[in-house]
Design a protein around this motif. Sequence first.
Motif, mmCIF file in Angstrom:
data_model
loop_
_atom_site.group_PDB
_atom_site.id
_atom_site.type_symbol
_atom_site.label_atom_id
_atom_site.label_comp_id
_atom_site.label_asym_id
_atom_site.label_seq_id
_atom_site.Cartn_x
_atom_site.Cartn_y
_atom_site.Cartn_z
ATOM 1 N N PRO A 88 52.058 42.228 39.472
ATOM 2 C CA PRO A 88 50.788 42.871 39.848
ATOM 3 C C PRO A 88 50.962 43.751 41.077
ATOM 4 C CG PRO A 88 50.525 40.493 39.527
ATOM 5 C CD PRO A 88 51.991 40.768 39.568
ATOM 6 N N GLU A 90 48.902 44.401 43.414
ATOM 7 C CA GLU A 90 48.357 43.807 44.644
ATOM 8 C C GLU A 90 49.354 42.855 45.305
ATOM 9 O OE1 GLU A 90 46.336 41.681 41.070
ATOM 10 O OE2 GLU A 90 46.984 43.705 41.650
ATOM 11 N N THR A 149 51.685 45.777 36.615
ATOM 12 C CA THR A 149 50.344 45.580 36.077
ATOM 13 C C THR A 149 49.297 45.938 37.123
ATOM 14 O OG1 THR A 149 51.162 43.774 34.683
ATOM 15 C CG2 THR A 149 48.784 43.926 35.000
ATOM 16 N N GLN A 150 48.326 46.712 36.694
ATOM 17 C CA GLN A 150 47.209 47.072 37.564
ATOM 18 C C GLN A 150 45.963 47.261 36.713
ATOM 19 O OE1 GLN A 150 47.681 50.711 39.862
ATOM 20 N NE2 GLN A 150 46.334 49.937 41.465
ATOM 21 N N GLY A 151 44.895 46.607 37.100
ATOM 22 C CA GLY A 151 43.648 46.737 36.356
ATOM 23 C C GLY A 151 43.751 46.293 34.907
ATOM 24 N N GLY A 152 44.567 45.271 34.652
ATOM 25 C CA GLY A 152 44.702 44.763 33.293
ATOM 26 C C GLY A 152 45.564 45.601 32.378
ATOM 27 N N ARG A 153 46.278 46.603 32.895
ATOM 28 C CA ARG A 153 47.171 47.433 32.095
ATOM 29 C C ARG A 153 48.586 47.362 32.656
ATOM 30 N NH1 ARG A 153 44.374 51.235 28.883
ATOM 31 N NH2 ARG A 153 42.457 50.177 28.215
ATOM 32 N N LYS A 154 49.539 47.147 31.762
ATOM 33 C CA LYS A 154 50.937 47.111 32.174
ATOM 34 C C LYS A 154 51.612 48.414 31.784
ATOM 35 C CE LYS A 154 54.965 44.082 32.340
ATOM 36 N NZ LYS A 154 55.476 42.738 31.996
ATOM 37 N N THR A 266 47.353 42.824 29.531
ATOM 38 C CA THR A 266 45.920 42.773 29.261
ATOM 39 C C THR A 266 45.371 41.353 29.287
ATOM 40 O OG1 THR A 266 46.177 44.734 27.856
ATOM 41 C CG2 THR A 266 44.111 43.508 27.659
ATOM 42 N N ASP A 268 47.356 38.507 30.248
ATOM 43 C CA ASP A 268 48.140 37.653 31.136
ATOM 44 C C ASP A 268 48.845 36.527 30.383
ATOM 45 O OD1 ASP A 268 49.099 37.254 33.740
ATOM 46 O OD2 ASP A 268 47.672 35.635 34.111
#
Length: 376
Positions: A88, A90, A149-154, A266, A268
């Motif tokens: 991720p 973050e 991964t960011q915002g549910g997209r890899k 999307t 996880d």
Amino acid sequence: MHAALNGSPAKSCKGKAAMRVFTYTSAHARILFGAGRAADLADEVRLLGCRRALVVTTPEQRDLGESLVAVLGNLAAAYFDGATMHTPVEVTDRAMDKLRNSDVDCLIAAGGGSAVGLSKALAARTGLPQIAIPTTYAGSEVTPILGETQGGRKTTRRAPEILPRVVIYDVDLTLSLPASLSASSGLNAIAHAVEALYAKDRNPIASLIAEDGIRALGGSLLEIAKNPRDLDARAEAQYGAWLCGTCLGTVGMALHHKICHVLGGTFDLPHALTHSVVLPYVLAYNAHAASGAVAGVARALSSGPEPWQHLYQMLERLGLPTSLRALGMPADKLDVTADLVLQQAYWNPRPVERESLLRLLGAAYEGVPPSPDMSF
């Protein structure tokens, strides 16, 4: 004679000579292989011309990370144990704060794909050299590929600076790896090699590496399941993981990896287990369009003409889940998954159509044993 300007062989090339036109790009890394090689870590840091290392690992591998900090002594500038699955952004941002505050000049990833992924993300942002010490069999430590991964997209990208400069394969560090994690990470590596055999830019060198990697892992994973402390089997699995990762690092990816990137980013889903479950279905899907690859997988696994059945049976023999349902895939998200797979789709030997893709995903969701009459 010269090749034609469009890249095809010159007309005078005939038969096998024309078939031998290919491009192979070697990924350069220094490999240290063998029991006890982690003791060489400090020397490898110095060979890179570095003096202030950041050790990166996961919470589960905290003991390993701390032991490597001790090996490094005053070469260890900082330690971050927050790496997690699917890299991720973050988490990378938090690690970047640690890196900036510690005047770091190199990165050390200790553990599985989560630690290696975070180290790669940091290297992509800083250009710092990396040393990877893998304790699983995923093989990502020898690829110049980063998935974030960011915002549910890899998303994935490939660049030379993403490849670790040094990889230390110390079989002693794998003995504590549970048999189930050994199995799933090894099947994840096999998936890399299977796709290398039918990649758009496949070549004879990568194919040789891929087949031997599948062979090494196909046998050793079953031995590890019987005796998790079998050093010979563990070393053979590390060897196979190195080969499978290496071939992925030299050629492109196809439908299997696209599906797994969508499912992981999307929903996880667990990375290695997702690859393990999806692999037999995509191989069956591509069977008629990639008969040479199927034959190569069958040779490597000594499986007979339908290796997707052998791979599915390996899941059962290794005690792994056989369905996406068992991994927590939402039952009502197959349509969403298909749409995301088709967005910016990867090249695949068989064209990917929505209805056939939905049938593939549905079979994988239910865990129905793949067979030639499934009409994907």
